[in-house]
Design a protein around this motif. Sequence first.
Motif, PDB file in Angstrom:
ATOM      1  N   GLY A 299       0.791  -1.222   0.000  1.00 48.82           N
ATOM      2  CA  GLY A 299       0.000   0.000   0.000  1.00 48.82           C
ATOM      3  C   GLY A 299       0.820   1.267   0.000  1.00 48.82           C
ATOM      4  N   ALA A 300       2.044   1.206  -0.504  1.00 48.68           N
ATOM      5  CA  ALA A 300       2.889   2.394  -0.569  1.00 48.68           C
ATOM      6  C   ALA A 300       3.621   2.414  -1.902  1.00 48.68           C
ATOM      7  N   GLY A 301       4.041   3.606  -2.331  1.00 53.93           N
ATOM      8  CA  GLY A 301       4.781   3.669  -3.585  1.00 53.93           C
ATOM      9  C   GLY A 301       5.198   5.067  -3.949  1.00 53.93           C
ATOM     10  N   MET A 302       6.340   5.160  -4.609  1.00 55.81           N
ATOM     11  CA  MET A 302       6.859   6.424  -5.117  1.00 55.81           C
ATOM     12  C   MET A 302       6.404   6.583  -6.562  1.00 55.81           C
ATOM     13  N   GLU A 303       5.835   7.718  -6.884  1.00 50.92           N
ATOM     14  CA  GLU A 303       5.175   7.841  -8.184  1.00 50.92           C
ATOM     15  C   GLU A 303       6.153   7.775  -9.351  1.00 50.92           C
ATOM     16  N   HIS A 304       5.665   7.112 -10.390  1.00 52.39           N
ATOM     17  CA  HIS A 304       6.371   6.921 -11.660  1.00 52.39           C
ATOM     18  C   HIS A 304       7.642   6.087 -11.534  1.00 52.39           C
ATOM     19  N   THR A 305       7.839   5.395 -10.418  1.00 48.24           N
ATOM     20  CA  THR A 305       8.973   4.476 -10.315  1.00 48.24           C
ATOM     21  C   THR A 305       8.628   3.165 -11.001  1.00 48.24           C
ATOM     22  N   ASN A 306       9.661   2.426 -11.356  1.00 45.32           N
ATOM     23  CA  ASN A 306       9.505   1.287 -12.258  1.00 45.32           C
ATOM     24  C   ASN A 306       8.839   0.076 -11.606  1.00 45.32           C
ATOM     25  N   SER A 307       8.944  -0.052 -10.279  1.00 43.26           N
ATOM     26  CA  SER A 307       8.516  -1.290  -9.630  1.00 43.26           C
ATOM     27  C   SER A 307       7.151  -1.214  -8.969  1.00 43.26           C
ATOM     28  N   LEU A 308       6.349  -0.228  -9.286  1.00 41.27           N
ATOM     29  CA  LEU A 308       4.970  -0.218  -8.795  1.00 41.27           C
ATOM     30  C   LEU A 308       4.234  -1.414  -9.390  1.00 41.27           C
ATOM     31  N   TYR A 309       3.356  -2.006  -8.604  1.00 40.82           N
ATOM     32  CA  TYR A 309       2.726  -3.249  -9.038  1.00 40.82           C
ATOM     33  C   TYR A 309       1.938  -3.104 -10.332  1.00 40.82           C
ATOM     34  N   VAL A 310       1.338  -1.946 -10.544  1.00 42.50           N
ATOM     35  CA  VAL A 310       0.568  -1.764 -11.788  1.00 42.50           C
ATOM     36  C   VAL A 310       1.404  -1.066 -12.856  1.00 42.50           C
ATOM     37  N   GLY A 311       2.706  -0.927 -12.606  1.00 39.46           N
ATOM     38  CA  GLY A 311       3.572  -0.253 -13.558  1.00 39.46           C
ATOM     39  C   GLY A 311       3.708   1.226 -13.247  1.00 39.46           C
ATOM     40  N   ARG A 312       4.638   1.873 -13.952  1.00 42.72           N
ATOM     41  CA  ARG A 312       4.863   3.302 -13.717  1.00 42.72           C
ATOM     42  C   ARG A 312       3.559   4.072 -13.869  1.00 42.72           C
ATOM     43  N   ASN A 313       3.224   4.867 -12.864  1.00 42.91           N
ATOM     44  CA  ASN A 313       2.082   5.763 -12.973  1.00 42.91           C
ATOM     45  C   ASN A 313       2.196   6.794 -11.862  1.00 42.91           C
ATOM     46  N   GLY A 314       1.371   7.823 -11.931  1.00 38.36           N
ATOM     47  CA  GLY A 314       1.436   8.848 -10.901  1.00 38.36           C
ATOM     48  C   GLY A 314       0.630  10.064 -11.274  1.00 38.36           C
ATOM     49  N   GLY A 315       0.866  11.138 -10.524  1.00 36.82           N
ATOM     50  CA  GLY A 315       0.136  12.370 -10.771  1.00 36.82           C
ATOM     51  C   GLY A 315       0.603  13.070 -12.033  1.00 36.82           C
ATOM     52  N   ALA A 316       0.020  14.250 -12.250  1.00 30.71           N
ATOM     53  CA  ALA A 316       0.236  14.962 -13.517  1.00 30.71           C
ATOM     54  C   ALA A 316       1.431  15.897 -13.495  1.00 30.71           C
ATOM     55  N   PHE A 317       2.139  15.988 -12.380  1.00 33.92           N
ATOM     56  CA  PHE A 317       3.083  17.095 -12.200  1.00 33.92           C
ATOM     57  C   PHE A 317       4.546  16.729 -12.431  1.00 33.92           C
ATOM     58  N   LEU A 318       4.854  15.467 -12.576  1.00 41.05           N
ATOM     59  CA  LEU A 318       6.250  15.051 -12.597  1.00 41.05           C
ATOM     60  C   LEU A 318       6.788  14.879 -14.013  1.00 41.05           C
ATOM     61  N   ILE A 319       6.020  14.242 -14.873  1.00 42.31           N
ATOM     62  CA  ILE A 319       6.473  14.001 -16.246  1.00 42.31           C
ATOM     63  C   ILE A 319       5.312  14.247 -17.194  1.00 42.31           C
TER      64      ILE A 319
END
Length: 771
Positions: A299-319
């Motif tokens: 239940g934790a994760g750093m956004e847009h990192t490669n090893s998130l269980y559902v793949g890279r994803n995150g908010g709109a502000f980083l990339i």
Amino acid sequence: MTVQEAFSEIKTIVVPDGAAPVFYTIADEIQEVLGRTIPVETGSKAGKTDTRKLVLQVQKQPPEKPGYLFFRASGQELVLEASWTSLLYALWHKVQDDLWTKDLSGFEKGTRWEVPFRWLRVEYDLLMTQTSRTVAGVDREAYFRELARLGYTHAEVNALAGPVPAETGVPGENYPRFYTYCAALDQFVESRWSKGTYEQDYLDANLQTLKRYAHYALKYGLHPGILAFEPRTVPETLLERYPMIRGPRVDHPFRSFKPRYTLSTAHPLTRAHYAELMQNLLKEVPELAYMAIWTNDSGAGMEHTNSLYVGRNGGAFLIREWRTHEDIAKAAGENVVRYLKTLRDAARTVNPDFTVVLRMDPLSAERETIFSKLENGLEVESATLLMKDWAQPYAHVSYPDVKGVAETPYLVDFWPEEQKEFDFLRKKKSDGHIVVTLGQGNTFEPLLGIPFPWLATEKLSNLKKGTVQKVAARGGISPSGLTPWNINQEVIRRLQLGDSRPTDEIVAEIARNWVGDGQEALVQIWRKTDTAIRAFPIPVALYAVWGFPWYRFFVRPFVPNFEAIPEKDREYYEKFSLVTAHNPSRVDFAQDVLFKLCDQPTAAKAVERMNENLFPPLKDALNQARHMVEELSPETSARAVFVDQYDRLRALNIWFRTQKNIAAWIAGVHGYLEATDPAEKARWKKVTHNMVLDEMENARDLLDLWETSRTTFMAISAVGETTFIYGENLGELIRRKLDLMAGRENDEPYVDPDFMWRIPGVDFGEYKDFL
């Protein structure tokens, strides 16, 4: 005159001005030991005296110098001095436990012991703050006292007050269970933006638990800190309040049935929220010294990192869209470091020495960027800094072909290549922490007090040869109330407190102290057990650690075809097992979600290795322990030690037989399913036949041990069974296991290869043709 006699003449105890609580703790204990009141004076008020006095003091060492303990008995002055406050209590007990009967003349010029590890930190404190915190029979204050006596310097204090977290889920999913450990900042305090997200009484209960544990830590000189999964998901109600800062989806799709999101740490409002959470927590406990962060799991994760269980994803502000893998990894890594700095800088407004430690293992793709930007107060941890993409180059201590031994006792090496990683970090004023497994947590769970002192210290000895100063001991300790004769912990204590003798000598001395003339027998028992443990080939890494209780192996039936047993008859163990209805692990020991845990040849080889290399020395150890129990009089104190060790070895033998039978199940069932030759099929069917009978005999042995032993040989919850710990109904569940296995040894092996496509309540036959 002995050291004890000199202490008995003390008329004054001198502590520094503004002394930390541990100075007064030691003074109180000395008075209790001596049975009289002794005045305690501060350094500025203590004058010269002709009567004997004890001086307690700390001379803080710079980071580049080793820590030390020092004891001097010169004239009328006794001095206990340590390089760090966190070691002063251990020094007092070293004097009382190890030097009490020594001649005082040997300490006139002072004796100094070098301490190898500046940080000997508890990480993932299994019985105190984490998944087995409901275990029965633990005195909470005594636990912290024992940590300090053993030479630990840092202690975890962030535990949830209750047995379950506030996280809610949907029917049939497992995911809320993952929030019961590594409690995040927002489980203790609020920011102005998150106010009202959790019930106040829930937060207050958790905070009071944290504060109580921090008080215990400080009382014995330990530095309190927290281990948290961050950034952790937040309730949907908070995201509805601030929809623009919805961050990445971080849940595991096979274990959860609803998406869960963190806040976007790229947004300044999120960072302000975290900074305020950190400051509010340190206002409550300003002595908090560190925060260790695990991420991209549970239940934790750093956004847009490669090893998130559902793949890279995150908010709109980083990339923005259409970036390369390398561009995204760089941006994600920079964002990770910015988040770490946010936490560190906020904490340092209260505690200027606060340190943030990041577990690097899941952030391999971002590693280069993260390492390049580390600085003072930002540090990293791993079982090996050579880890990349969950792979590491070290091999099993006994089997060169077995890899994947990180975070187990079987990783004992420390190569020059890894030392270079530490050199790089220190040039940046950062540092690395090595995670070690010394016998509690990640080791034979849920068993307690398993003896393997040579293996447990081998890694530490190799770290001493390098320049590693910071060690994180996975799982914490097992307190003496549960394991009164814990040889691993006592040997590690001596190593940390400066005993430079070979492990053989230290073990022999401890054995002599515990059993007198039975010393040689006890050492032989430990040596044979250590040899047996080294021969465990780890056929399924997950099952050798926390996965063993997760999947209820002590109480679930071992049969060639699980679906031959009606679902309603399997419910008693599956309701606590970490499985969803469609998880193949319900019917296949070789599979968990989409992971292939072990192939058939590896399993078959593991069975052979255990039979040839593991069980013979363990059987010898058991026979020798049983012989000593039978030979010694029940009135002798030595017999109690051998009874305790015998029961623990019985439990270990049962655990290993279950591990062997897991491997035999995989080898036999999948060997049968893969074979085309009738003779080959018959051979593997014989394996499953023998596996069932052996596990039934093994379960009967466990039931007998459970019902007859007075030894606390495994962790048992005081408030009921959970996924992570067995309850007091263990005996009843073992009986149900035996009932379900009876007569199943001749069942035809079978695993439905399409099991994961099933949906409860829907007829699989109506759509399986579309596979």
